[in-house]
Design a protein around this motif. Structure first.
Motif, PDB file in Angstrom:
ATOM      1  N   ASN A 101       0.826  -1.215   0.000  1.00 38.02           N
ATOM      2  CA  ASN A 101       0.000   0.000   0.000  1.00 38.02           C
ATOM      3  C   ASN A 101       0.852   1.255   0.000  1.00 38.02           C
ATOM      4  O   ASN A 101       0.526   2.249  -0.643  1.00 38.02           O
ATOM      5  CB  ASN A 101      -0.939   0.001   1.212  1.00 38.02           C
ATOM      6  N   SER A 104       2.129   2.212  -3.454  1.00 39.39           N
ATOM      7  CA  SER A 104       1.120   2.219  -4.516  1.00 39.39           C
ATOM      8  C   SER A 104       1.214   3.445  -5.422  1.00 39.39           C
ATOM      9  O   SER A 104       0.880   3.375  -6.601  1.00 39.39           O
ATOM     10  CB  SER A 104      -0.290   2.131  -3.918  1.00 39.39           C
ATOM     11  N   GLN A 105       1.687   4.586  -4.891  1.00 39.91           N
ATOM     12  CA  GLN A 105       1.735   5.801  -5.696  1.00 39.91           C
ATOM     13  C   GLN A 105       3.102   6.039  -6.334  1.00 39.91           C
ATOM     14  O   GLN A 105       3.323   7.078  -6.972  1.00 39.91           O
ATOM     15  CB  GLN A 105       1.337   7.005  -4.836  1.00 39.91           C
ATOM     16  N   TRP A 147       0.289  -9.043  -6.319  1.00 39.05           N
ATOM     17  CA  TRP A 147      -0.532  -8.005  -5.679  1.00 39.05           C
ATOM     18  C   TRP A 147      -1.476  -7.381  -6.703  1.00 39.05           C
ATOM     19  O   TRP A 147      -2.676  -7.239  -6.470  1.00 39.05           O
ATOM     20  CB  TRP A 147       0.394  -6.972  -5.070  1.00 39.05           C
ATOM     21  N   VAL A 181      -3.555   2.038  -7.526  1.00 38.96           N
ATOM     22  CA  VAL A 181      -2.124   1.717  -7.482  1.00 38.96           C
ATOM     23  C   VAL A 181      -1.382   2.436  -8.613  1.00 38.96           C
ATOM     24  O   VAL A 181      -0.311   2.030  -9.039  1.00 38.96           O
ATOM     25  CB  VAL A 181      -1.877   0.191  -7.543  1.00 38.96           C
TER      26      VAL A 181
END
Length: 402
Positions: A101, A104-105, A147, A181
């Motif tokens: 997480n 994700s960016q 993922w 994501v």
């Protein structure tokens, strides 16, 4: 943009992050020292536009190094150091869910690998040379792809029920599911085309289709380079050679984050003259014998052998080779100085194929909305909104002020 610094625990990724940003973070030789993500600013090197005009720039962000009339501007980029990744992260093992997480960016990843083979798959110290670092490269790619696959499958029932005979609508539906994501529509479209899935209805996609699609999305949305860390260890040279043979399409850069951190801290204390990316240093203060010996070791085993510590090369490679960004400077035909007296104070990194209108919007929404024309300050030529920009352009935007 954001660059993720990733790797298994104890690979040296937090040392890499500290050496690039000089942000103090917890560094220890046991798993999960990093729990909360650390964010900081690193820098990439560009040729400064001031040289073309025979002026010295005053960067508002970053800094300028002018050695031998070769001005190099260090432009800031955001880095994030996330929790260490272990096999099975996509199933929640270790701090897997948090790790995934947190990154994700990210637009690109620098995977810090212990090239000495001195840490096992879980990040625990073992005898150098007993772990194969090629396994680390494979498992990180696989964990991210699994993922992505899990996100795709969690949304698949909803997606495939939607009418998606229209190709653009199909791309839009998949993109919407993966937006969290930072997988963009052009990543999705490129993946679909390369796998020849354009004509398949979504309910016709096989499990293999979805797995290969997840893999391509990873390649395009989270490209990876390898920082082959601890390159000065005895077992590292052979391991780096094996990694390059096994992964010929991946940029694998020998790296010593610990050496870079030592040099940068010494430079900050005015003990040395050293800037990121240099392959040498100049001693500015009196040193004891232990300090001299340490610097001599870095000089011989890292700087001279690998032409630098590799940390700056990793950052430059991520931005300019993986992501294909390039620098553009705002300026004016009537002068290069802003209202505060700073010469060429700003430099922006733009993605590949950016046009004059894109640069206008980068500077300010009003400039984009009111765009009339632009001027290439180096050539004094007027250029239109769709004129493609190139490395090192200095551009003036003429616009209607609302």
């Amino acid at each position: 943009m954001q660059i993720g610094i990733v790797g298994k625990p104890s690979s040296g990724k937090s040392t890499f992050f500290s050496s690039a940003t000089l942000v103090d973070v917890a560094i220890a030789s046991y798993p999960f020292t990093t729990i909360e993500p650390n964010k900081g600013i690193g820098f990439v090197r560009v040729e400064d536009a001031g040289k073309f005009f025979g002026v010295v720039s005053n960067p508002r962000h970053g800094f300028l190094v002018n050695e031998n009339n070769n001005p190099i501007r260090y432009v800031p980029v955001e880095l994030i150091d996330v929790a260490g990744l272990v096999p099975g992260a996509n199933e929640g093992k270790g701090l897997g869910n948090k790790f995934l997480n947190d990154l994700s960016q990210a637009d690109a990843l620098i995977h810090v690998v212990d090239a000495s083979g001195g840490t096992n798959a879980e990040g625990k110290e073992v005898e150098e040379g007993t772990h194969d670092p090629r396994e680390d490269v494979r498992f990180l790619e696989e964990e991210i792809e699994l993922w992505f696959l899990k996100i795709i499958e969690n949304n698949w029932i909803k997606i495939q029920k939607s009418p998606e005979k229209d190709y653009k609508k199909k791309i839009g539906l998949i993109s919407q599911a993966l937006a969290g994501v930072k997988i963009m529509p052009y990543h999705v479209e490129k993946s679909v085309r390369i796998l020849k899935l354009e004509d398949k209805m979504l309910f016709e996609w096989s499990n293999e289709d979805k797995r290969e699609f997840a893999k391509k999305c990873r390649e395009y949305s989270k490209p990876i380079i390898i920082a082959a860390n601890k390159c000065d260890k005895q077992t590292s040279e052979e391991n780096i050679k094996k990694m390059k043979e096994a992964f010929p399409k991946i940029n694998i850069i020998p790296c010593s984050a610990a050496s870079e951190l030592s040099l940068r801290k010494a430079a900050k204390q005015n003990i040395l003259k050293y800037y990121p990316g240099w392959n040498s240093f100049e001693i500015l203060a009196d040193l004891n014998e232990k300090q001299k010996a340490g610097l001599e070791t870095i000089k011989k085993n890292v700087l001279e052998k690998f032409n630098g510590t590799g940390v700056q090369e990793c950052l430059d490679t991520a931005i300019f080779k993986l992501l294909e960004y390039f620098p553009v400077f705002p300026g004016g035909t009537k002068g290069l100085v802003d209202k505060n007296g700073n010469t060429l104070p700003d430099c922006f990194l733009l993605p590949k194929d950016s046009k004059a209108i894109d640069f206008a919007y980068t500077l300010h929404t009003d400039m984009g909305d009111g765009f009339i024309r632009a001027i290439d300050v180096k050539t004094k030529q007027i250029i239109g909104r769709d004129h493609p920009l190139k490395y090192g352009d200095v551009i003036e935007i003429i616009f209607n002020k609302h």
